[in-house]
Design a protein around this motif. Sequence first.
Motif, PDB file in Angstrom:
ATOM      1  N   VAL A  18       0.926  -1.128  -0.351  1.00  0.00           N
ATOM      2  CA  VAL A  18       0.217  -0.131   0.150  1.00  0.00           C
ATOM      3  C   VAL A  18       0.600   1.015   0.022  1.00  0.00           C
ATOM      4  CG1 VAL A  18      -1.814   1.173   1.222  1.00  0.00           C
ATOM      5  CG2 VAL A  18      -1.690  -1.147   1.337  1.00  0.00           C
ATOM      6  N   LEU A  19       1.717   1.424   0.786  1.00  0.00           N
ATOM      7  CA  LEU A  19       3.020   2.117   0.899  1.00  0.00           C
ATOM      8  C   LEU A  19       3.781   2.570  -0.394  1.00  0.00           C
ATOM      9  CD1 LEU A  19       4.102   4.382   2.562  1.00  0.00           C
ATOM     10  CD2 LEU A  19       5.654   3.391   3.612  1.00  0.00           C
ATOM     11  N   SER A  20       3.959   1.659  -0.961  1.00  0.00           N
ATOM     12  CA  SER A  20       4.879   1.822  -2.454  1.00  0.00           C
ATOM     13  C   SER A  20       3.382   2.445  -3.421  1.00  0.00           C
ATOM     14  CB  SER A  20       5.046   0.283  -3.006  1.00  0.00           C
ATOM     15  OG  SER A  20       6.003  -0.102  -4.043  1.00  0.00           O
ATOM     16  N   ARG A  21       2.504   1.650  -2.970  1.00  0.00           N
ATOM     17  CA  ARG A  21       1.610   2.351  -4.098  1.00  0.00           C
ATOM     18  C   ARG A  21       1.039   4.253  -3.959  1.00  0.00           C
ATOM     19  NH1 ARG A  21      -0.257  -2.988  -3.885  1.00  0.00           N
ATOM     20  NH2 ARG A  21      -1.809  -2.401  -2.683  1.00  0.00           N
ATOM     21  N   ILE A  22       0.884   4.578  -3.009  1.00  0.00           N
ATOM     22  CA  ILE A  22       0.772   5.734  -2.717  1.00  0.00           C
ATOM     23  C   ILE A  22       2.348   6.784  -2.543  1.00  0.00           C
ATOM     24  CG2 ILE A  22       0.407   7.091  -0.439  1.00  0.00           C
ATOM     25  CD1 ILE A  22      -1.015   5.503   0.743  1.00  0.00           C
ATOM     26  N   SER A  23       2.955   5.850  -2.377  1.00  0.00           N
ATOM     27  CA  SER A  23       4.600   7.072  -3.015  1.00  0.00           C
ATOM     28  C   SER A  23       5.164   6.664  -4.442  1.00  0.00           C
ATOM     29  CB  SER A  23       6.050   6.185  -2.085  1.00  0.00           C
ATOM     30  OG  SER A  23       6.075   4.697  -2.463  1.00  0.00           O
ATOM     31  N   GLY A  24       4.745   5.573  -5.491  1.00  0.00           N
ATOM     32  CA  GLY A  24       4.331   5.728  -6.757  1.00  0.00           C
ATOM     33  C   GLY A  24       3.913   6.984  -7.121  1.00  0.00           C
ATOM     34  N   LEU A  25       2.310   6.749  -6.249  1.00  0.00           N
ATOM     35  CA  LEU A  25       1.438   8.013  -7.025  1.00  0.00           C
ATOM     36  C   LEU A  25       2.188   9.171  -7.346  1.00  0.00           C
ATOM     37  CD1 LEU A  25      -1.763   8.929  -6.502  1.00  0.00           C
ATOM     38  CD2 LEU A  25      -0.531  10.434  -6.385  1.00  0.00           C
ATOM     39  N   PHE A  26       3.068   9.754  -5.914  1.00  0.00           N
ATOM     40  CA  PHE A  26       3.120  11.149  -6.205  1.00  0.00           C
ATOM     41  C   PHE A  26       5.349  10.668  -7.337  1.00  0.00           C
ATOM     42  CE2 PHE A  26       1.425  11.918  -2.613  1.00  0.00           C
ATOM     43  CZ  PHE A  26       1.530  12.850  -2.008  1.00  0.00           C
ATOM     44  N   SER A  27       5.876   9.814  -6.876  1.00  0.00           N
ATOM     45  CA  SER A  27       7.233  10.069  -8.073  1.00  0.00           C
ATOM     46  C   SER A  27       6.268   9.912  -9.231  1.00  0.00           C
ATOM     47  CB  SER A  27       8.042   9.083  -7.387  1.00  0.00           C
ATOM     48  OG  SER A  27       7.603   7.482  -8.104  1.00  0.00           O
ATOM     49  N   GLY A  28       5.553   8.979  -9.444  1.00  0.00           N
ATOM     50  CA  GLY A  28       4.849   9.222 -10.999  1.00  0.00           C
ATOM     51  C   GLY A  28       5.095  10.046 -11.715  1.00  0.00           C
ATOM     52  N   ARG A  29       4.562  11.317 -10.470  1.00  0.00           N
ATOM     53  CA  ARG A  29       4.038  12.166 -11.509  1.00  0.00           C
ATOM     54  C   ARG A  29       4.689  13.209 -10.717  1.00  0.00           C
ATOM     55  NH1 ARG A  29       0.012   9.149 -10.571  1.00  0.00           N
ATOM     56  NH2 ARG A  29      -2.261   9.010 -11.441  1.00  0.00           N
ATOM     57  N   GLY A  30       5.923  13.533 -10.118  1.00  0.00           N
ATOM     58  CA  GLY A  30       7.061  14.518  -9.940  1.00  0.00           C
ATOM     59  C   GLY A  30       6.096  15.596  -9.539  1.00  0.00           C
ATOM     60  N   PHE A  31       6.008  14.735  -7.327  1.00  0.00           N
ATOM     61  CA  PHE A  31       5.181  15.138  -6.562  1.00  0.00           C
ATOM     62  C   PHE A  31       6.412  15.398  -5.814  1.00  0.00           C
ATOM     63  CE2 PHE A  31       0.839  15.157  -8.361  1.00  0.00           C
ATOM     64  CZ  PHE A  31       0.548  15.802  -8.893  1.00  0.00           C
ATOM     65  N   ASN A  32       6.557  16.072  -4.650  1.00  0.00           N
ATOM     66  CA  ASN A  32       7.565  15.660  -3.888  1.00  0.00           C
ATOM     67  C   ASN A  32       7.216  15.225  -2.354  1.00  0.00           C
ATOM     68  OD1 ASN A  32      10.504  15.007  -2.443  1.00  0.00           O
ATOM     69  ND2 ASN A  32      10.296  17.152  -1.909  1.00  0.00           N
ATOM     70  N   ILE A  33       7.675  14.467  -1.932  1.00  0.00           N
ATOM     71  CA  ILE A  33       7.143  14.546  -0.212  1.00  0.00           C
ATOM     72  C   ILE A  33       7.914  14.969   0.474  1.00  0.00           C
ATOM     73  CG2 ILE A  33       6.293  12.519   1.763  1.00  0.00           C
ATOM     74  CD1 ILE A  33       5.593  10.267  -0.974  1.00  0.00           C
ATOM     75  N   ASP A  34       7.114  15.432   1.475  1.00  0.00           N
ATOM     76  CA  ASP A  34       8.372  16.853   3.068  1.00  0.00           C
ATOM     77  C   ASP A  34       8.695  15.529   3.773  1.00  0.00           C
ATOM     78  OD1 ASP A  34       9.733  18.422   3.532  1.00  0.00           O
ATOM     79  OD2 ASP A  34       7.817  19.433   5.326  1.00  0.00           O
ATOM     80  N   SER A  35       7.687  14.885   4.235  1.00  0.00           N
ATOM     81  CA  SER A  35       7.487  13.504   5.463  1.00  0.00           C
ATOM     82  C   SER A  35       6.695  12.860   5.223  1.00  0.00           C
ATOM     83  CB  SER A  35       7.156  14.858   6.513  1.00  0.00           C
ATOM     84  OG  SER A  35       7.024  14.131   7.920  1.00  0.00           O
ATOM     85  N   LEU A  36       7.098  11.443   5.621  1.00  0.00           N
ATOM     86  CA  LEU A  36       5.989  10.660   5.863  1.00  0.00           C
ATOM     87  C   LEU A  36       6.429   9.862   6.875  1.00  0.00           C
ATOM     88  CD1 LEU A  36       4.115   8.948   3.427  1.00  0.00           C
ATOM     89  CD2 LEU A  36       6.662   7.259   2.826  1.00  0.00           C
ATOM     90  N   SER A  37       5.178   9.653   7.359  1.00  0.00           N
ATOM     91  CA  SER A  37       4.661   8.605   8.666  1.00  0.00           C
ATOM     92  C   SER A  37       3.295   7.328   8.596  1.00  0.00           C
ATOM     93  CB  SER A  37       4.322   9.915  10.039  1.00  0.00           C
ATOM     94  OG  SER A  37       4.698   9.136  11.327  1.00  0.00           O
ATOM     95  N   VAL A  38       4.164   6.769   9.062  1.00  0.00           N
ATOM     96  CA  VAL A  38       2.685   4.982   9.032  1.00  0.00           C
ATOM     97  C   VAL A  38       3.210   4.262   9.862  1.00  0.00           C
ATOM     98  CG1 VAL A  38       2.108   3.159   7.357  1.00  0.00           C
ATOM     99  CG2 VAL A  38       2.903   4.830   5.859  1.00  0.00           C
ATOM    100  N   ALA A  39       2.158   3.788  10.551  1.00  0.00           N
ATOM    101  CA  ALA A  39       1.430   3.230  11.714  1.00  0.00           C
ATOM    102  C   ALA A  39       0.010   2.267  11.937  1.00  0.00           C
ATOM    103  CB  ALA A  39       1.665   4.308  12.869  1.00  0.00           C
TER     104      ALA A  39
END
Length: 163
Positions: A18-39
């Motif tokens: 799931v996290l891979s799909r979320i981060s892939g959505l960002f990277s695939g569109r050239g958007f940057n994630i500033d901070s990411l936390s999962v629990a």
Amino acid sequence: METNRYILSILVDNEPGVLSRISGLFSGRGFNIDSLSVAKTADPDVSVVTLATFCDAHIIEQIKKQLHKLINVITVNDLTQKKYVERELVLVKVHAKTEKRAEIMRIVDIFRSRIVDVGCSHFIIEVSGDSGKIKAFVELMKPMGIVEIASTGTIALGRETGK
């Protein structure tokens, strides 16, 4: 266009990939994630992804629409325009020369932080708070000589709304 900081709280199924799909959505569109936390949440089958990003208002709308389309995403909550509590936890290792130790300890006290490790030449300081507090603390420690920083990233929960 004005770039703002957005905080998204995303409830997802607690499953591999799931996290891979979320981060892939960002990277695939050239958007940057500033901070990411999962629990995990109180429900062990559900996790919360807290994500911070800097972008334009129309881009965040695109991101939210795309996140809603992902199979394992339950809800997407944009906390940015709501009342919320935000925290980060940061460990900062600083040079602690004898002549600077008292000053470092005063700053730590002012920021309601704590020294969690003391060495002959360094302190490791634990700081928690919102991103503004963390940034201010780090700026004050720079002249002391920051050796290393580790951060959890932003976590946030929406506040209760009035009736």
